[in-house]
Design an enzyme around this catalytic site. Structure first.
Site, mmCIF file in Angstrom:
data_model
loop_
_atom_site.group_PDB
_atom_site.id
_atom_site.type_symbol
_atom_site.label_atom_id
_atom_site.label_comp_id
_atom_site.label_asym_id
_atom_site.label_seq_id
_atom_site.Cartn_x
_atom_site.Cartn_y
_atom_site.Cartn_z
ATOM 1 N N CYS A 2 58.120 85.801 101.469
ATOM 2 C CA CYS A 2 57.538 86.862 102.281
ATOM 3 C C CYS A 2 58.673 87.707 102.882
ATOM 4 O O CYS A 2 59.606 87.181 103.473
ATOM 5 C CB CYS A 2 56.644 86.368 103.409
ATOM 6 S SG CYS A 2 55.172 85.538 102.835
ATOM 7 N N ARG A 27 61.490 88.344 97.798
ATOM 8 C CA ARG A 27 60.981 87.283 98.671
ATOM 9 C C ARG A 27 59.500 86.984 98.430
ATOM 10 O O ARG A 27 58.938 86.078 99.045
ATOM 11 C CB ARG A 27 61.188 87.678 100.142
ATOM 12 C CG ARG A 27 62.633 87.945 100.495
ATOM 13 C CD ARG A 27 62.771 88.318 101.950
ATOM 14 N NE ARG A 27 62.497 87.194 102.810
ATOM 15 C CZ ARG A 27 63.391 86.303 103.209
ATOM 16 N NH1 ARG A 27 64.641 86.411 102.804
ATOM 17 N NH2 ARG A 27 63.053 85.313 103.999
ATOM 18 N N TRP A 72 54.425 86.180 99.584
ATOM 19 C CA TRP A 72 54.389 85.059 98.650
ATOM 20 C C TRP A 72 53.331 84.122 99.213
ATOM 21 O O TRP A 72 53.499 83.566 100.299
ATOM 22 C CB TRP A 72 55.759 84.377 98.579
ATOM 23 C CG TRP A 72 55.801 83.265 97.579
ATOM 24 C CD1 TRP A 72 55.918 83.384 96.219
ATOM 25 C CD2 TRP A 72 55.759 81.854 97.846
ATOM 26 N NE1 TRP A 72 55.925 82.147 95.636
ATOM 27 C CE2 TRP A 72 55.828 81.188 96.599
ATOM 28 C CE3 TRP A 72 55.646 81.099 99.003
ATOM 29 C CZ2 TRP A 72 55.807 79.801 96.499
ATOM 30 C CZ3 TRP A 72 55.626 79.712 98.899
ATOM 31 C CH2 TRP A 72 55.713 79.077 97.651
ATOM 32 N N ASN A 96 55.665 85.655 108.362
ATOM 33 C CA ASN A 96 56.297 84.862 107.305
ATOM 34 C C ASN A 96 56.416 83.451 107.841
ATOM 35 O O ASN A 96 56.962 83.251 108.925
ATOM 36 C CB ASN A 96 57.682 85.456 106.993
ATOM 37 C CG ASN A 96 58.495 84.580 106.058
ATOM 38 O OD1 ASN A 96 57.931 83.820 105.278
ATOM 39 N ND2 ASN A 96 59.806 84.693 106.149
ATOM 40 N N GLY A 97 55.901 82.482 107.099
ATOM 41 C CA GLY A 97 55.985 81.092 107.552
ATOM 42 C C GLY A 97 54.655 80.394 107.358
ATOM 43 O O GLY A 97 53.785 80.892 106.622
ATOM 44 N N GLU A 459 70.483 73.142 84.191
ATOM 45 C CA GLU A 459 70.340 74.491 84.729
ATOM 46 C C GLU A 459 69.760 75.440 83.667
ATOM 47 O O GLU A 459 68.929 76.297 83.987
ATOM 48 C CB GLU A 459 71.709 75.001 85.225
ATOM 49 C CG GLU A 459 71.768 76.452 85.652
ATOM 50 C CD GLU A 459 70.840 76.804 86.821
ATOM 51 O OE1 GLU A 459 70.220 75.900 87.400
ATOM 52 O OE2 GLU A 459 70.729 78.007 87.124
ATOM 53 N N LYS A 463 66.425 77.694 84.158
ATOM 54 C CA LYS A 463 66.445 79.156 84.018
ATOM 55 C C LYS A 463 65.397 79.615 83.019
ATOM 56 O O LYS A 463 64.656 80.554 83.251
ATOM 57 C CB LYS A 463 67.849 79.564 83.547
ATOM 58 C CG LYS A 463 68.366 80.840 84.067
ATOM 59 C CD LYS A 463 69.069 80.759 85.387
ATOM 60 C CE LYS A 463 68.262 80.185 86.479
ATOM 61 N NZ LYS A 463 68.967 79.952 87.699
ATOM 62 N N GLU A 466 61.743 79.085 84.210
ATOM 63 C CA GLU A 466 61.467 79.925 85.376
ATOM 64 C C GLU A 466 61.088 81.355 84.993
ATOM 65 O O GLU A 466 60.194 81.942 85.599
ATOM 66 C CB GLU A 466 62.737 79.921 86.238
ATOM 67 C CG GLU A 466 62.674 80.671 87.518
ATOM 68 C CD GLU A 466 63.992 80.576 88.300
ATOM 69 O OE1 GLU A 466 65.038 80.254 87.693
ATOM 70 O OE2 GLU A 466 63.974 80.827 89.502
ATOM 71 N N HIS A 482 65.487 57.717 73.678
ATOM 72 C CA HIS A 482 64.741 56.822 74.570
ATOM 73 C C HIS A 482 63.399 57.404 74.985
ATOM 74 O O HIS A 482 62.821 56.985 75.981
ATOM 75 C CB HIS A 482 65.584 56.481 75.797
ATOM 76 C CG HIS A 482 66.833 55.733 75.445
ATOM 77 N ND1 HIS A 482 66.809 54.442 74.963
ATOM 78 C CD2 HIS A 482 68.135 56.116 75.441
ATOM 79 C CE1 HIS A 482 68.049 54.042 74.706
ATOM 80 N NE2 HIS A 482 68.868 55.049 74.987
ATOM 81 N N LYS A 582 62.325 84.191 95.916
ATOM 82 C CA LYS A 582 63.655 83.725 96.297
ATOM 83 C C LYS A 582 63.589 83.258 97.754
ATOM 84 O O LYS A 582 62.662 83.635 98.467
ATOM 85 C CB LYS A 582 64.629 84.902 96.168
ATOM 86 C CG LYS A 582 66.011 84.482 95.738
ATOM 87 C CD LYS A 582 66.803 85.654 95.272
ATOM 88 C CE LYS A 582 68.209 85.250 94.914
ATOM 89 N NZ LYS A 582 68.281 84.466 93.684
HETATM 90 C C1 AGP Z 1 66.991 79.502 90.845
HETATM 91 O O1 AGP Z 1 66.931 80.229 89.675
HETATM 92 C C2 AGP Z 1 65.749 79.347 91.538
HETATM 93 N N1 AGP Z 1 65.070 80.538 91.795
HETATM 94 C C3 AGP Z 1 65.694 78.320 92.655
HETATM 95 O O2 AGP Z 1 65.752 77.087 92.024
HETATM 96 C C4 AGP Z 1 66.767 78.366 93.775
HETATM 97 O O3 AGP Z 1 68.001 78.035 93.259
HETATM 98 C C5 AGP Z 1 66.342 77.397 94.887
HETATM 99 O O4 AGP Z 1 65.134 77.825 95.436
HETATM 100 C C6 AGP Z 1 67.380 77.244 95.967
HETATM 101 O O5 AGP Z 1 67.636 78.440 96.626
HETATM 102 P P1 AGP Z 1 68.874 78.582 97.594
HETATM 103 O O6 AGP Z 1 70.105 78.438 96.756
HETATM 104 O O7 AGP Z 1 68.742 79.928 98.195
HETATM 105 O O8 AGP Z 1 68.783 77.479 98.589
#
Ligand code: AGP
Length: 587
Positions: A2, A27, A72, A96-97, A459, A463, A466, A482, A582
C-alpha cells in the site's frame, strides 16, 4: 505494501497526489483512489485497478489538500468498494497496515451497523467520527488508541484545512516544502518536491498544514524528528530508454556492486568494531534477501570459519532463538521495512543480541533497530522483483565476511569491481531467448546447482515464478534423485548452474539423469570442460570465468534476465506481478 501520499497547500493537490501515487505503485496495485478537500467538502475518485484508471476524474477533485492510496489487498478483495480513501461523515482516510482488532471494534462500537466495505480500515473512519468533538487531533489520538495492529493512517477532516498522519509499524515520512507540506509511504513519492524529510516513529501523530508541520508523540507531547535529506532522486525513477524497471535495474547490477564496495570501505572501521568477538552468526531475511543470505553463509563459513545459520525472518521470529553476546544476527532487507525482518531484529535486541542490518534503505525502520548498518548502494529499486539489490547484498556480505576474518577488504573490493565489469559485459552480450522460449512453453522449470550455485538456483526459481507464474523449484542438484526426478519429463526445463570445477562432475551426473528422462536441460557455466562435454546435448549459457566466490554475481544476472524474458514472452508485466507488492510491511 500500500502506497500513501498526502499534501496540503498546493492548488490542484489531487492532480499532484495522483501523479505521485504512480511512483508508489510498486507497493501495491489492486486498487487506487484520491480524495481532496475544498471548503469543508470531500471529492473522491477510487476504483479497482491501477492508478492511471483514475486519470479522467482527477480534474474534478478540487481543493489544495488531498490524500491518495494505491492498495495491496489484505482484508477484503480488490474492488471499488474496498478501495481507499474511505470517506464518511467528517472524515476521509487512507490506511496502510492491518487493524487486527477490527472485528472487536465493530462489535464494541458499531454493533448492527452496515459497513460499506469489507476492509479492516473502515472501522478507523467510523471511530474518527465517533470520537470527534470539534478537535480532529484528539479524535485521531482516541482512534489510534483503540487500534491494535499496524498503521500508517492519513486523515482529512472536513473542519480542518490540513492533514493528520499517525504511524505505528508501517512506514511514513513527512516532507517539508515551501508553502506545501507532504506525507508519503516512501521517499520516491516526494522526489523533486522537497529537499527535507523526517521519518515518523511509532506512536507519532503529525499535523500538517500549508504553513507548518507539528509532530506529537503517543502522549500528544510535541516532539522533534530529525530533518534528513530526501534520498530519492528524480533521475533514478526515470525509465530512460528501458521498457521496464526490471530491465533497467538489471542493467544497474554492475553499479550496485561498485557503489556498495565504495560505501563499505567508507564504513569499514565502524563495521569492524561491531564484529569483534563474534563466534556465531544468524542470517535472516525474506525472499530474495534470504537467498542472498544463503550465499553470505558460505562466505562467512569459508573465510572466517564461523558457523552460520540462515533462517527466513517469518520463522526465526517465532522460534525463541538462542542468542548470546557472541552471536551476531545479520538482518538483510532491501526495503528495510519488511515486517517479519524488522520484528526479527527487534526480537534479537530484546534478547540482548547484536543486529547488523544489510539494507538498501538508509532511513528505514531496520536501520533504526540495528546496532550497525552495512549499506547496500543499489539505488532505488522499483520493480517488485529484486535484482540489483540482490547483487548489492552479495557484494556487502562478501566484504563483511572478509572483514570478520581480518582479510584484505580493499583487495576484495577490487575483485568485486572486476566482477561487476564482467557482469556488464555479460548483460550486453547475453542471448537468453531460446531458453526463455523453452521455459515459457514448459509445464515447470527446475533450477539446480551445488553449493553457491544451489543458492543462485533458489533465487532463479523465485524470480521466474514471481514474474512468469510458471511453477518452479530451486534445489540442490544432489537431491534430484531423491524425489524431484519423478517430475521430470519432456514438458519440463531444468536450468543447471555449474561454476565450481570440483563439484562439476557431480552436477553433470544430474544433467545426465534429466536427459535420460527426456527433460530439457540448459547449463549455465564458466567451465570449459563442462561446455566441451555437453556441447550439442544441451543449451549452454556460457558466463565469464571469475573468482569462484563471485561467480554467483554472474549466474544471478543470467537467471534474472531469463525470468524477465520469459515473463515478456508470456505477456506478463514483469514490474508488477499479480498478487505481489514490494516492501511487505504486514505479516
Ligand atoms: C524479490 O524478488 C521479492 N519480491 C521478495 O521476495 C523480496 O525479496 C522480499 O519480500 C524481501 O523484501 P526486502 O528485501 O525489502 O525485505
Amino acid at each position: 505494501m500500500c502506497g500513501i501520499v498526502g499534501m496540503t497547500g498546493e492548488r490542484g493537490a489531487a492532480g499532484s497526489v495522483y501523479e505521485r501515487l504512480k511512483l508508489l505503485e510498486y507497493r501495491g496495485y489492486d486498487s487506487a483512489g484520491v480524495a481532496s478537500l475544498d471548503g469543508g467538502k470531500f471529492f473522491v475518485s477510487k476504483r479497482r485497478g491501477r492508478v492511471y484508471s483514475l486519470g479522467g476524474e482527477i480534474k474534478h477533485l478540487h481543493g489544495h489538500t488531498a490524500i491518495g492510496h494505491t492498495r495491496w489487498a489484505t482484508h477484503g478483495k480488490p474492488c471499488d468498494e474496498n478501495a481507499h480513501p474511505h470517506v464518511l461523515g467528517k472524515f476521509a482516510i487512507v490506511h496502510n497496515g492491518i487493524i487486527e482488532n477490527y472485528a472487536e471494534l465493530q462489535e464494541k462500537y458499531f454493533k448492527g451497523v452496515q459497513f460499506n466495505s469489507e476492509t479492516d480500515s473502515e472501522v478507523a473512519v467510523r471511530l474518527l467520527n465517533y470520537f470527534y468533538d470539534k478537535d480532529p487531533l484528539t479524535a485521531v489520538k482516541k482512534t489510534v488508541d483503540e487500534i491494535a495492529g499496524s498503521y500508517a493512517l492519513v486523515v482529512m477532516c472536513a473542519d480542518f484545512d490540513g492533514i493528520i498522519v499517525a504511524k505505528n509499524k508501517n512506514p511514513v515520512i513527512i516532507g517539508y516544502g515551501n508553502g506545501v507540506n507532504y506525507c508519503a509511504s516512501d521517499a520516491p513519492a516526494l522526489a523533486g518536491l522537497c529537499d527535507d524529510i523526517s521519518v515518523l516513529s511509532d506512536g507519532d501523530i503529525a499535523v500538517l498544514t500549508d504553513k507548518k508541520i507539528e509532530v506529537y508523540d503517543g502522549n500528544l507531547e510535541p516532539v522533534m524528528r530529525e530533518k534528513l535529506k530526501n534520498p530519492a532522486l528524480c533521475a533514478e525513477l526515470d525509465l530512460g530508454s528501458c521498457p521496464h524497471y526490471m530491465l533497467k535495474e538489471i542493467n544497474e547490477v554492475p553499479t550496485s556492486i561498485t557503489k556498495t564496495c565504495q560505501a563499505f570501505i567508507c564504513t569499514y572501521d565502524n563495521i569492524k568494531s561491531y564484529l569483534s568477538g563474534i563466534k556465531r552468526i544468524i542470517i535472516t531475511g525474506c525472499g530474495t534477501a534470504y537467498n542472498s543470505g544463503l550465499i553470505g553463509k558460505r562466505y562467512f563459513e569459508s573465510f572466517a570459519r564461523v558457523p552460520v545459520e540462515v533462517e527466513t525472518a517469518g520463522e526465526f521470529r517465532y522460534k525463541n532463538p538462542v542468542i548470546d553476546k557472541k552471536t551476531a544476527v545479520i538482518a538483510i532487507s532491501q526495503s528495510g521495512e519488511t515486517a517479519d525482518t524488522v520484528e526479527a531484529a527487534k526480537l534479537v535486541k530484546s534478547l540482548g543480541g547484536k543486529v547488523i542490518a544489510v539494507t538498501n534503505s538508509p532511513y528505514s525502520e531496520l536501520t533504526r533497530v540495528a546496532d550497525a548498518v552495512v549499506p547496500v548502494e543499489a539505488g532505488q529499486e522499483i520493480c517488485v522483483a529484486a535484482t540489483k539489490s540482490y547483487t548489492g547484498q552479495i557484494a556487502a556480505l562478501y566484504l563483511l565476511a572478509l572483514t570478520l576474518c581480518g582479510g584484505d577488504v580493499e583487495a576484495g573490493a577490487k575483485k568485486l569491481v572486476a566482477a561487476s565489469e564482467l557482469c556488464f559485459q555479460l548483460i550486453q552480450r547475453l542471448d537468453i531467448c531460446t531458453l526463455a522460449d523453452a521455459c515459457a512453453r514448459s509445464d515447470g522449470v527446475f533450477f539446480l546447482g551445488r553449493d553457491l550455485d544451489c543458492a543462485v538456483a533458489t533465487e532463479g526459481s523465485l524470480k521466474l515464478k514471481e514474474i512468469s507464474y510458471i511453477p518452479s523449484e530451486g534445489y540442490p542438484a544432489g537431491e534430484l534423485k531423491h524425489g524431484t526426478l519423478a517430475l521430470i519429463d519432456i514438458r519440463t526445463v531444468s536450468v543447471v548452474i555449474i561454476t565450481d570445477e570440483y563439484l562439476a562432475p557431480k552436477s553433470l551426473n544430474a544433467v545426465e539423469q534429466i536427459l535420460s528422462r527426456k527433460g530439457k536441460v540448459a547449463v549455465v557455466t564458466n567451465i570449459k570442460d563442462v561446455t566441451k562435454k555437453l556441447d550439442g546435448k544441451v543449451n549452454i549459457i556460457e558466463i565469464p570465468d571469475c573468482d569462484k566466490y563471485l561467480s554467483p554475481l554472474l549466474s544471478a544476472v543470467v537467471v534474472q534476465l531469463l525470468a524477465y524474458k520469459t515473463s515478456l514472452l508470456l505477456g506478463r508485466d514483469p514490474d508488477k506481478p499479480r498478487n505481489l507488492a514490494k516492501s511487505v510491511t504486514v505479516e
